[in-house]
Design an enzyme around this catalytic site. Structure first.
Site, mmCIF file in Angstrom:
data_model
loop_
_atom_site.group_PDB
_atom_site.id
_atom_site.type_symbol
_atom_site.label_atom_id
_atom_site.label_comp_id
_atom_site.label_asym_id
_atom_site.label_seq_id
_atom_site.Cartn_x
_atom_site.Cartn_y
_atom_site.Cartn_z
ATOM 1 N N CYS A 201 20.947 14.832 16.524
ATOM 2 C CA CYS A 201 21.558 13.784 15.702
ATOM 3 C C CYS A 201 20.523 13.070 14.843
ATOM 4 O O CYS A 201 19.343 13.027 15.189
ATOM 5 C CB CYS A 201 22.203 12.764 16.640
ATOM 6 S SG CYS A 201 23.935 12.526 16.288
ATOM 7 N N ASP B 285 27.091 7.774 25.938
ATOM 8 C CA ASP B 285 25.802 7.289 25.437
ATOM 9 C C ASP B 285 25.406 6.049 26.241
ATOM 10 O O ASP B 285 26.226 5.466 26.961
ATOM 11 C CB ASP B 285 25.941 6.955 23.939
ATOM 12 C CG ASP B 285 24.601 6.920 23.214
ATOM 13 O OD1 ASP B 285 23.549 7.140 23.850
ATOM 14 O OD2 ASP B 285 24.619 6.681 21.994
HETATM 15 O O1 LIG Z 1 21.212 6.885 15.971
HETATM 16 C C1 LIG Z 1 21.598 5.889 15.348
HETATM 17 O O2 LIG Z 1 20.861 5.286 14.550
HETATM 18 C C2 LIG Z 1 23.003 5.402 15.536
HETATM 19 C C3 LIG Z 1 23.381 4.212 14.917
HETATM 20 C C4 LIG Z 1 24.655 3.723 15.054
HETATM 21 C C5 LIG Z 1 25.582 4.408 15.818
HETATM 22 C C6 LIG Z 1 25.222 5.602 16.451
HETATM 23 C C7 LIG Z 1 23.945 6.096 16.342
HETATM 24 N N1 LIG Z 1 23.556 7.263 16.998
HETATM 25 C C8 LIG Z 1 24.488 8.030 17.733
HETATM 26 C C9 LIG Z 1 24.038 9.284 18.398
HETATM 27 O O3 LIG Z 1 24.856 10.187 18.549
HETATM 28 C C10 LIG Z 1 22.672 9.410 19.021
HETATM 29 O O4 LIG Z 1 22.334 10.752 18.994
HETATM 30 C C11 LIG Z 1 22.797 8.927 20.467
HETATM 31 O O5 LIG Z 1 22.952 7.538 20.439
HETATM 32 C C12 LIG Z 1 21.565 9.272 21.312
HETATM 33 O O6 LIG Z 1 20.428 8.670 20.803
HETATM 34 P P1 LIG Z 1 19.025 8.756 21.588
HETATM 35 O O7 LIG Z 1 19.103 7.875 22.781
HETATM 36 O O8 LIG Z 1 18.009 8.293 20.613
HETATM 37 O O9 LIG Z 1 18.810 10.204 21.936
#
Ligand SMILES: O=C(O)c1ccccc1NCC(=O)[C@H](O)[C@H](O)COP(=O)(O)O
Length: 211
Positions: free
Chosen positions: A6, A130
């Site tokens: 992502c 999440d």
């Molecule tokens: O990633 C962002 O900036 C974000 C902002 C607002 C809403 C959702 C967002 N991300 C969603 C995702 O699917 C990410 O991949 C997920 O939160 C996992 O993130 P991480 O903990 O950094 O792997």
């Protein structure tokens, strides 16, 4: 197992990550995200990708019209709802976009949040769990309590997200048994700038899972 990376912002990185083995790429359509990309930027990446890679737009509390327009104009194949969207909203979105995969993300603080999942399973294609953060909707780098998810089986396909990295992915998958995984900050140099060495390391680690 599906593997979704992502927060893609750059066409060359998207193409390389797909060639390394990602089955889905995610694009932040949330304006407040440091990984935000507009329709033109998404289209520039999508055009570089093979057809069999899923292209998922991530939205938070956007209107039906905005989601539909962004999906159609960008060539996305899926919409991930990462805000406070209700099951009724999901149902309406399904009518707007009948051929598009709908994922509902739920931010999990404890077992009481897991109980909310069942109200979505009849309406979505996929659920994504999440981590919870009081100020940030996603991309937090915070891990879920995997022990709490050992028996989790929602009755529809689901993704594990939240703080996954090449270094912890095998520990996570030893405890939890999702249909897919989602990573963002764990394979980045900076928000929106993916670290291709970390992505390659992730797929190297995952070889033992798929073999
Ligand atoms: O990633 C962002 O900036 C974000 C902002 C607002 C809403 C959702 C967002 N991300 C969603 C995702 O699917 C990410 O991949 C997920 O939160 C996992 O993130 P991480 O903990 O950094 O792997």
């Amino acid at each position: 197992m599906r593997i979704k990376i992502c927060g893609i912002t750059q066409p060359e990185q998207g193409k390389t990550i797909a060639s390394l083995g990602a089955t889905a790429l995610g694009f932040m359509c949330v304006p407040s995200s440091p990984r935000y990309v507009n329709v033109e930027q998404i289209r520039a990446v999508v055009e570089q990708l093979p057809e069999n890679v899923d292209k998922i737009g991530v939205f938070a509390n956007a209107s039906l019209e905005e989601i539909k327009q962004t999906v159609l104009d960008s060539g996305l194949t899926g919409a991930q709802l990462h805000g406070d969207e209700s099951p009724e909203f999901v149902l309406q979105l399904r009518e707007y976009l009948p051929d598009v995969e709908i994922l509902k993300a739920l931010r999990i603080r404890g077992t009481e949040d897991l109980e909310k999942v069942s109200s979505y399973t009849n309406y979505v294609d996929t659920v994504l769990l999440d981590a919870y953060h009081p100020q940030q909707l996603g991309g937090t780098g915070i891990t879920l309590d995997w022990a709490m998810l050992e028996q989790f089986s929602p009755g529809c396909p689901w993704f594990l997200a939240g703080g996954l990295t090449p270094d912890n992915i095998l520990d996570a998958l030893n405890q939890v048994h999702p249909n897919g995984i989602d990573l963002s900050s764990g394979v980045e140099r900076a928000p929106g700038d993916k670290d291709l060495d970390k992505v390659a390391k992730l797929f190297e680690k995952l070889k033992v899972v798929s073999s």
